[in-house]
Scaffold this motif. Structure first.
Motif, PDB file in Angstrom:
ATOM      1  N   SER A  65       0.557  -1.256  -0.063  1.00 50.27           N
ATOM      2  CA  SER A  65       0.195  -0.746  -0.001  1.00 50.27           C
ATOM      3  C   SER A  65       0.443   1.469   0.183  1.00 50.27           C
ATOM      4  N   VAL A  66       1.736   1.291   0.823  1.00 51.95           N
ATOM      5  CA  VAL A  66       2.818   2.752   0.819  1.00 51.95           C
ATOM      6  C   VAL A  66       3.390   2.651  -1.055  1.00 51.95           C
ATOM      7  N   LEU A  67       3.761   1.531  -1.468  1.00 53.89           N
ATOM      8  CA  LEU A  67       5.049   1.469  -2.684  1.00 53.89           C
ATOM      9  C   LEU A  67       4.053   2.023  -3.703  1.00 53.89           C
ATOM     10  N   CYS A  68       2.557   1.703  -3.542  1.00 54.23           N
ATOM     11  CA  CYS A  68       1.149   2.034  -4.302  1.00 54.23           C
ATOM     12  C   CYS A  68       1.144   3.592  -4.310  1.00 54.23           C
ATOM     13  N   THR A  72       1.115   7.227  -6.982  1.00 56.14           N
ATOM     14  CA  THR A  72       0.115   8.071  -7.023  1.00 56.14           C
ATOM     15  C   THR A  72      -0.609   7.685  -5.866  1.00 56.14           C
ATOM     16  N   ASP A  73      -1.136   9.135  -5.587  1.00 56.45           N
ATOM     17  CA  ASP A  73      -2.024   8.479  -4.443  1.00 56.45           C
ATOM     18  C   ASP A  73      -3.779   8.694  -4.762  1.00 56.45           C
ATOM     19  N   ARG A  74      -4.191   8.499  -6.324  1.00 50.91           N
ATOM     20  CA  ARG A  74      -5.307   8.522  -6.706  1.00 50.91           C
ATOM     21  C   ARG A  74      -5.463   7.073  -7.724  1.00 50.91           C
ATOM     22  N   THR A  75      -4.742   6.332  -8.000  1.00 48.20           N
ATOM     23  CA  THR A  75      -5.208   4.880  -8.011  1.00 48.20           C
ATOM     24  C   THR A  75      -4.247   4.048  -7.747  1.00 48.20           C
ATOM     25  N   ASP A  76      -4.262   2.873  -6.610  1.00 45.17           N
ATOM     26  CA  ASP A  76      -3.235   1.683  -7.000  1.00 45.17           C
ATOM     27  C   ASP A  76      -2.903   0.588  -7.757  1.00 45.17           C
ATOM     28  N   ALA A  77      -3.858   0.601  -9.242  1.00 47.31           N
ATOM     29  CA  ALA A  77      -3.195   0.599  -9.921  1.00 47.31           C
ATOM     30  C   ALA A  77      -1.884  -0.095 -10.775  1.00 47.31           C
ATOM     31  N   THR A  78      -1.530   1.410 -10.677  1.00 49.84           N
ATOM     32  CA  THR A  78       0.542   1.639 -11.635  1.00 49.84           C
ATOM     33  C   THR A  78       1.078   1.387 -10.364  1.00 49.84           C
ATOM     34  N   GLY A  79       0.640   0.766  -9.253  1.00 48.11           N
ATOM     35  CA  GLY A  79       1.973  -0.047  -8.509  1.00 48.11           C
ATOM     36  C   GLY A  79       1.538  -1.029  -7.903  1.00 48.11           C
ATOM     37  N   LEU A  80       0.608  -1.777  -8.546  1.00 49.83           N
ATOM     38  CA  LEU A  80       0.393  -2.963  -8.177  1.00 49.83           C
ATOM     39  C   LEU A  80       1.032  -4.017  -9.892  1.00 49.83           C
ATOM     40  N   ILE A  81       0.634  -2.506 -10.784  1.00 49.35           N
ATOM     41  CA  ILE A  81       1.552  -2.900 -11.969  1.00 49.35           C
ATOM     42  C   ILE A  81       3.250  -2.602 -11.698  1.00 49.35           C
ATOM     43  N   VAL A  82       3.674  -2.978 -11.235  1.00 49.32           N
ATOM     44  CA  VAL A  82       4.950  -2.317 -10.696  1.00 49.32           C
ATOM     45  C   VAL A  82       5.038  -3.802  -9.745  1.00 49.32           C
ATOM     46  N   LEU A  83       4.670  -3.458  -9.322  1.00 41.00           N
ATOM     47  CA  LEU A  83       4.890  -4.586  -8.206  1.00 41.00           C
ATOM     48  C   LEU A  83       4.822  -6.199  -8.441  1.00 41.00           C
ATOM     49  N   LEU A  94      13.389  -0.671  -2.915  1.00 39.39           N
ATOM     50  CA  LEU A  94      12.154  -0.492  -4.006  1.00 39.39           C
ATOM     51  C   LEU A  94      11.884   0.882  -3.142  1.00 39.39           C
ATOM     52  N   PHE A  95      11.483   0.294  -1.241  1.00 37.44           N
ATOM     53  CA  PHE A  95      10.966   1.476  -0.650  1.00 37.44           C
ATOM     54  C   PHE A  95      12.382   1.689  -0.301  1.00 37.44           C
ATOM     55  N   LYS A  96      13.178   1.086   0.181  1.00 43.94           N
ATOM     56  CA  LYS A  96      14.138   2.123   0.798  1.00 43.94           C
ATOM     57  C   LYS A  96      15.185   3.483  -0.315  1.00 43.94           C
ATOM     58  N   ARG A  97      14.727   2.640  -1.659  1.00 46.25           N
ATOM     59  CA  ARG A  97      15.521   3.651  -3.274  1.00 46.25           C
ATOM     60  C   ARG A  97      14.115   5.078  -3.245  1.00 46.25           C
TER      61      ARG A  97
END
Length: 196
Positions: A65-68, A72-83, A94-97
């Protein structure tokens, strides 16, 4: 049988787990002298194993959730695609970077950051130790086979003694780490949006 006993102390966690090393001889085998006592021991620790897996999965979900939100705070979709298909260790990296980059921009380090990264990694290490242990090899003293160590002079079988107390402390670490992650991210957002 050749056996070495040693004590590994996890200094950051303020508890210890005994470790026993046994020389590997031709076949991977485990000595269990009193199987009834070993079964009783396992019956007592099985709920802790389940709780460790459950709370760790919750920690990983919070990290997702934090990474997503970082994307962007508008949707989790972008983050979920990366994760997608990314393992926990890669997510921590990734979180550390992201956090390192944010703090470089601030020219300061946020409170609790180093300990949070340490705890995120230690939570995974301990969870993996518990989740991937060969619990059927547990002996009557609670020593459980965890891995084969390779050395130039031969191989050693490593056993860890998981006590109810040490397993409770692993659970406690994972739960506290999740709360630290939430607090850190809230503080980071306060700094980002000038609410501090």
């Amino acid at each position: 049988m050749f056996t070495i006993k040693m004590l590994r102390v996890f200094k950051d966690l303020n508890f210890s787990m005994k470790t026993k090393l046994r020389k590997f001889i031709q076949h991977l085998s485990h000595e269990v002298e009193d199987e009834e006592k070993a079964e009783k021991y396992l019956d007592n620790v099985l709920p802790y194993i389940g709780l460790i897996v459950m709370y760790f999965n919750s920690l990983e979900s919070a990290l997702d959730s934090v990474l997503c939100e970082n994307f962007t705070d508008r949707t989790d979709a972008t983050g979920l695609i990366v994760l997608n298909k990314m393992g926990y260790t890669a997510k921590v990296d990734l979180f550390k970077r992201f956090c390192d980059d944010f703090q470089i921009g601030l020219d300061k380090q946020l409170n609790g950051y180093d300990q949070l990264i340490t705890d995120l990694r230690e939570s995974a290490r301990l969870r993996n130790l518990v989740a991937h242990a060969n619990w059927e090899s547990t002996d009557d003293e609670g020593f459980t086979y965890v891995r084969l160590k390779m050395y130039k002079k031969g191989m050693l079988q490593e056993y860890v003694q998981f006590t109810e107390d040490s397993l409770e402390k692993v659970i406690d670490l994972i739960i506290k780490t999740r709360f630290k992650l939430d607090e850190f991210w809230e503080h980071r957002n306060d700094v980002l949006y000038g609410r501090e």
